[in-house]
Motif scaffolding. Structure first.
Motif, PDB file in Angstrom:
ATOM      1  N   MET A  85      -6.111  -3.813   7.178  1.00  0.00           N
ATOM      2  CA  MET A  85      -5.652  -2.686   7.994  1.00  0.00           C
ATOM      3  C   MET A  85      -4.225  -2.284   7.644  1.00  0.00           C
ATOM      4  O   MET A  85      -3.805  -1.156   7.916  1.00  0.00           O
ATOM      5  CB  MET A  85      -5.767  -3.031   9.476  1.00  0.00           C
ATOM      6  CG  MET A  85      -7.206  -2.973  10.007  1.00  0.00           C
ATOM      7  SD  MET A  85      -7.377  -3.607  11.696  1.00  0.00           S
ATOM      8  CE  MET A  85      -6.464  -2.358  12.590  1.00  0.00           C
ATOM      9  N   GLY A  86      -3.461  -3.193   7.029  1.00  0.00           N
ATOM     10  CA  GLY A  86      -2.141  -2.802   6.549  1.00  0.00           C
ATOM     11  C   GLY A  86      -2.232  -1.698   5.511  1.00  0.00           C
ATOM     12  O   GLY A  86      -1.404  -0.777   5.490  1.00  0.00           O
ATOM     13  N   PHE A  87      -3.252  -1.777   4.638  1.00  0.00           N
ATOM     14  CA  PHE A  87      -3.472  -0.718   3.644  1.00  0.00           C
ATOM     15  C   PHE A  87      -3.788   0.609   4.335  1.00  0.00           C
ATOM     16  O   PHE A  87      -3.223   1.649   3.991  1.00  0.00           O
ATOM     17  CB  PHE A  87      -4.630  -1.088   2.726  1.00  0.00           C
ATOM     18  CG  PHE A  87      -4.278  -2.054   1.641  1.00  0.00           C
ATOM     19  CD1 PHE A  87      -3.296  -1.762   0.712  1.00  0.00           C
ATOM     20  CD2 PHE A  87      -4.932  -3.268   1.542  1.00  0.00           C
ATOM     21  CE1 PHE A  87      -2.967  -2.647  -0.294  1.00  0.00           C
ATOM     22  CE2 PHE A  87      -4.616  -4.166   0.544  1.00  0.00           C
ATOM     23  CZ  PHE A  87      -3.632  -3.861  -0.373  1.00  0.00           C
ATOM     24  N   THR A  88      -4.715   0.559   5.283  1.00  0.00           N
ATOM     25  CA  THR A  88      -5.112   1.799   5.943  1.00  0.00           C
ATOM     26  C   THR A  88      -3.964   2.384   6.749  1.00  0.00           C
ATOM     27  O   THR A  88      -3.799   3.605   6.807  1.00  0.00           O
ATOM     28  CB  THR A  88      -6.335   1.561   6.851  1.00  0.00           C
ATOM     29  OG1 THR A  88      -6.020   0.568   7.823  1.00  0.00           O
ATOM     30  CG2 THR A  88      -7.521   1.081   6.053  1.00  0.00           C
ATOM     31  N   ALA A  89      -3.154   1.515   7.354  1.00  0.00           N
ATOM     32  CA  ALA A  89      -1.999   2.005   8.104  1.00  0.00           C
ATOM     33  C   ALA A  89      -1.008   2.701   7.175  1.00  0.00           C
ATOM     34  O   ALA A  89      -0.410   3.727   7.535  1.00  0.00           O
ATOM     35  CB  ALA A  89      -1.322   0.852   8.837  1.00  0.00           C
ATOM     36  N   SER A  90      -0.845   2.171   5.961  1.00  0.00           N
ATOM     37  CA  SER A  90       0.066   2.811   5.010  1.00  0.00           C
ATOM     38  C   SER A  90      -0.475   4.170   4.588  1.00  0.00           C
ATOM     39  O   SER A  90       0.290   5.120   4.368  1.00  0.00           O
ATOM     40  CB  SER A  90       0.287   1.912   3.799  1.00  0.00           C
ATOM     41  OG  SER A  90      -0.882   1.799   3.012  1.00  0.00           O
ATOM     42  N   ILE A 137      -2.264   6.134   6.476  1.00  0.00           N
ATOM     43  CA  ILE A 137      -2.126   7.047   7.611  1.00  0.00           C
ATOM     44  C   ILE A 137      -0.673   7.393   7.893  1.00  0.00           C
ATOM     45  O   ILE A 137      -0.318   8.550   8.133  1.00  0.00           O
ATOM     46  CB  ILE A 137      -2.766   6.422   8.866  1.00  0.00           C
ATOM     47  CG1 ILE A 137      -4.259   6.213   8.667  1.00  0.00           C
ATOM     48  CG2 ILE A 137      -2.527   7.300  10.101  1.00  0.00           C
ATOM     49  CD1 ILE A 137      -4.891   5.353   9.732  1.00  0.00           C
ATOM     50  N   VAL A 138       0.192   6.385   7.859  1.00  0.00           N
ATOM     51  CA  VAL A 138       1.575   6.543   8.304  1.00  0.00           C
ATOM     52  C   VAL A 138       2.535   6.791   7.147  1.00  0.00           C
ATOM     53  O   VAL A 138       3.326   7.735   7.162  1.00  0.00           O
ATOM     54  CB  VAL A 138       2.023   5.303   9.113  1.00  0.00           C
ATOM     55  CG1 VAL A 138       3.487   5.435   9.505  1.00  0.00           C
ATOM     56  CG2 VAL A 138       1.143   5.116  10.333  1.00  0.00           C
ATOM     57  N   ALA A 139       2.463   5.918   6.131  1.00  0.00           N
ATOM     58  CA  ALA A 139       3.490   5.945   5.088  1.00  0.00           C
ATOM     59  C   ALA A 139       3.418   7.193   4.220  1.00  0.00           C
ATOM     60  O   ALA A 139       4.462   7.726   3.819  1.00  0.00           O
ATOM     61  CB  ALA A 139       3.374   4.692   4.223  1.00  0.00           C
ATOM     62  N   VAL A 140       2.210   7.640   3.910  1.00  0.00           N
ATOM     63  CA  VAL A 140       2.090   8.780   2.994  1.00  0.00           C
ATOM     64  C   VAL A 140       2.675  10.062   3.592  1.00  0.00           C
ATOM     65  O   VAL A 140       3.527  10.709   2.955  1.00  0.00           O
ATOM     66  CB  VAL A 140       0.624   8.981   2.558  1.00  0.00           C
ATOM     67  CG1 VAL A 140       0.479  10.250   1.742  1.00  0.00           C
ATOM     68  CG2 VAL A 140       0.151   7.778   1.744  1.00  0.00           C
ATOM     69  N   GLY A 197       0.815  -1.206   0.000  1.00  0.00           N
ATOM     70  CA  GLY A 197       0.000   0.000   0.000  1.00  0.00           C
ATOM     71  C   GLY A 197       0.850   1.258   0.000  1.00  0.00           C
ATOM     72  O   GLY A 197       0.505   2.261  -0.651  1.00  0.00           O
ATOM     73  N   ALA A 198       1.985   1.215   0.713  1.00  0.00           N
ATOM     74  CA  ALA A 198       2.862   2.378   0.765  1.00  0.00           C
ATOM     75  C   ALA A 198       3.332   2.755  -0.636  1.00  0.00           C
ATOM     76  O   ALA A 198       3.306   3.922  -1.024  1.00  0.00           O
ATOM     77  CB  ALA A 198       4.056   2.087   1.676  1.00  0.00           C
ATOM     78  N   ASN A 199       3.753   1.769  -1.405  1.00  0.00           N
ATOM     79  CA  ASN A 199       4.260   2.054  -2.746  1.00  0.00           C
ATOM     80  C   ASN A 199       3.168   2.604  -3.655  1.00  0.00           C
ATOM     81  O   ASN A 199       3.411   3.480  -4.493  1.00  0.00           O
ATOM     82  CB  ASN A 199       4.844   0.778  -3.362  1.00  0.00           C
ATOM     83  CG  ASN A 199       6.025   1.067  -4.261  1.00  0.00           C
ATOM     84  OD1 ASN A 199       6.193   2.173  -4.739  1.00  0.00           O
ATOM     85  ND2 ASN A 199       6.862   0.072  -4.481  1.00  0.00           N
ATOM     86  N   LEU A 213      -7.689  14.877   7.387  1.00  0.00           N
ATOM     87  CA  LEU A 213      -7.379  13.659   6.635  1.00  0.00           C
ATOM     88  C   LEU A 213      -6.783  12.587   7.541  1.00  0.00           C
ATOM     89  O   LEU A 213      -7.019  11.390   7.351  1.00  0.00           O
ATOM     90  CB  LEU A 213      -6.412  13.976   5.498  1.00  0.00           C
ATOM     91  CG  LEU A 213      -6.971  14.848   4.375  1.00  0.00           C
ATOM     92  CD1 LEU A 213      -5.887  15.128   3.333  1.00  0.00           C
ATOM     93  CD2 LEU A 213      -8.181  14.199   3.725  1.00  0.00           C
ATOM     94  N   LEU A 214      -6.013  13.016   8.539  1.00  0.00           N
ATOM     95  CA  LEU A 214      -5.481  12.052   9.506  1.00  0.00           C
ATOM     96  C   LEU A 214      -6.616  11.398  10.287  1.00  0.00           C
ATOM     97  O   LEU A 214      -6.629  10.177  10.489  1.00  0.00           O
ATOM     98  CB  LEU A 214      -4.516  12.750  10.464  1.00  0.00           C
ATOM     99  CG  LEU A 214      -3.933  11.873  11.582  1.00  0.00           C
ATOM    100  CD1 LEU A 214      -3.125  10.724  10.998  1.00  0.00           C
ATOM    101  CD2 LEU A 214      -3.071  12.719  12.515  1.00  0.00           C
ATOM    102  N   ALA A 215      -7.587  12.208  10.705  1.00  0.00           N
ATOM    103  CA  ALA A 215      -8.750  11.658  11.411  1.00  0.00           C
ATOM    104  C   ALA A 215      -9.531  10.708  10.512  1.00  0.00           C
ATOM    105  O   ALA A 215     -10.023   9.660  10.965  1.00  0.00           O
ATOM    106  CB  ALA A 215      -9.654  12.801  11.887  1.00  0.00           C
ATOM    107  N   PHE A 216      -9.634  11.048   9.235  1.00  0.00           N
ATOM    108  CA  PHE A 216     -10.295  10.176   8.263  1.00  0.00           C
ATOM    109  C   PHE A 216      -9.583   8.825   8.186  1.00  0.00           C
ATOM    110  O   PHE A 216     -10.209   7.761   8.159  1.00  0.00           O
ATOM    111  CB  PHE A 216     -10.278  10.863   6.895  1.00  0.00           C
ATOM    112  CG  PHE A 216     -11.034  10.129   5.822  1.00  0.00           C
ATOM    113  CD1 PHE A 216     -12.359  10.412   5.559  1.00  0.00           C
ATOM    114  CD2 PHE A 216     -10.404   9.155   5.058  1.00  0.00           C
ATOM    115  CE1 PHE A 216     -13.059   9.745   4.557  1.00  0.00           C
ATOM    116  CE2 PHE A 216     -11.090   8.478   4.054  1.00  0.00           C
ATOM    117  CZ  PHE A 216     -12.424   8.770   3.815  1.00  0.00           C
ATOM    118  N   GLY A 217      -8.256   8.862   8.162  1.00  0.00           N
ATOM    119  CA  GLY A 217      -7.485   7.624   8.101  1.00  0.00           C
ATOM    120  C   GLY A 217      -7.611   6.785   9.349  1.00  0.00           C
ATOM    121  O   GLY A 217      -7.751   5.555   9.274  1.00  0.00           O
TER     122      GLY A 217
END
Length: 399
Positions: A138-143, A145-148, A20-22, A245-249
């Motif tokens: 949730m790995g996608f959603t974490a990317s 929130i965090v990776a972007v 997801g990060a990529n 957007l952080l709250a959305f994530g």
């Protein structure tokens, strides 16, 4: 090393986080990558569309061709190729040189994700597969929130060339972890390639995948242009967009978990119906809020967005379980096809959102999203009336 299935599933979530990060990071650093590739932003943005279409159209073929190979081997190989392709971007200074690497990233990353999802369902068993799939998603959603945001900070400080090789190192570390932690896993499917491809000729399967395409297109149509929508239509101060957007994530994480639990308890059909109805409600509330509330009503808009995020992401696990239930014994193939449907939906939704923005303006995007999600819900109901009893009941076990 032997760990319980719970921790093995968490490791699978790391696979989707890296993939997801990529996929997501490029959108966050597009303005920085374009000059580095000597290309306009509009052309560089097509690398996102390219990734989605290659993932959507070609990954099912890769899954079919590798269906006789153990799933741990498939994931290790895919993540290794993914990592090496990402690290090679360090040498890229031209748009057309990036294209083949992007194609390799989409093929290998998509293969790893599809295999991780089907493996999670197998490790967890029927009674807990909804929660297992939710954990991996949730790995996608974490990317997101965090990776972007972290990726953008890295690009600003060290240049965009530093971002993708870092993802490559994480990919190689994940591949090594799979080798150490995961047990030897059986192949994802024993269906011959010709029969797997024949699945796509079944009207019920095409219809089922269209449910996914329409649903994801409805989500992405508004989400892809959410930042300009919040600033130009809702009139939020630009300095508050990132926190919103952080709250959305963060809300998306809660939605994935909630959706997994509801799928296990109530079945995928009930979960999807409730989720899609709520998505339409909250999306329709956005333009109503712009008409009724004072410009820049931060708290109200943020609350609506968080409720939309929860309801949208709650559909994710149920949609995966629904896909896996369409044909008994073809779970891995169907999960892969469903992932492809999501990627095609992303490409279509982004294109429709851009066209609608130029034609009608940003303010009408939520209504277009509502229409697409409603079409998905109507199609799902029509298909359910023709489905076998076990499938129509809303769970693989037919409970």
């Amino acid at each position: 090393m032997t760990l319980s299935p719970r921790y093995q599933i968490l490791l699978l979530a790391m696979t989707t986080f890296v993939a997801g990060a990529n996929e997501y990071i490029l959108a966050g650093i597009l303005d920085l990558v374009a000059p580095g590739l000597n290309a306009p932003v509009a052309l560089t943005g097509q690398l996102i569309t390219l990734y989605a279409f290659v993932y959507g159209l070609c990954v099912p073929l890769v899954i079919a061709l590798s269906s006789h190979i153990g799933r741990r081997t498939v994931m290790i190989t895919a993540m290794t190729v993914y990592g090496l392709a990402s690290m090679l971007t360090l040498l890229v200074n031209d748009f057309w040189a990036f294209v083949p690497l992007r194609i390799i990233q989409a093929l290998s990353g998509g293969t790893a994700v599809v295999t991780a999802l089907s493996t999670a369902a197998t490790l967890a068993g029927v009674q807990r597969q909804g929660r297992a799939i939710a954990t991996v998603i949730m790995g996608f959603t974490a990317s997101l929130i965090v990776a972007v945001p972290i990726g953008r900070e890295i690009a600003l400080r060290f240049g965009w060339h530093a971002v993708f090789p870092l993802i490559g190192l994480l990919s190689l570390a994940t591949a090594l972890s799979h080798r150490i932690v995961l047990p030897a896993l059986s192949p994802a499917a024993s269906i011959p390639l010709r029969e797997q491809l024949a699945i796509l000729r079944r009207p019920a399967i095409i219809g089922g995948l269209m449910v996914t395409v329409l649903w994801m297109a409805g989500y992405v149509t508004t989400y892809s242009y959410l930042t300009p929508y919040l600033i130009d239509v809702q009139h939020l101060p630009s300095e508050w967009v990132s926190p919103v957007l952080l709250a959305f994530g963060v809300a998306s994480l809660a939605g994935s978990r909630l959706g997994g639990s509801r799928t296990d308890r109530h079945g995928f059909h009930a979960t999807l119906v409730v989720s899609k109805l709520l998505q339409m409600l909250f999306l329709a509330t956005l333009p109503l809020a712009a008409w009724v509330l004072a410009p820049g009503s931060l708290a109200a808009v943020a609350a609506i967005l968080m409720l939309w995020s929860i309801s949208a992401w709650a559909a994710g696990p149920a949609q995966q379980v629904r896909a896996a239930a369409m044909i008994p014994g073809a779970q891995g193939v169907l999960v892969g096809l469903n992932q492809s449907g999501m990627q095609i939906g992303i490409a279509i939704g982004t294109a429709l959102g851009g066209l609608a923005t130029q034609t009608f303006g940003l303010a009408d995007l939520p209504w277009l999203s509502v229409a697409l999600i409603l079409a998905s819900l109507i199609l799902m109901a029509a298909l359910r009336s023709r489905a076998p009893q076990g499938y129509a009941s809303g769970s693989i076990a037919g409970r």
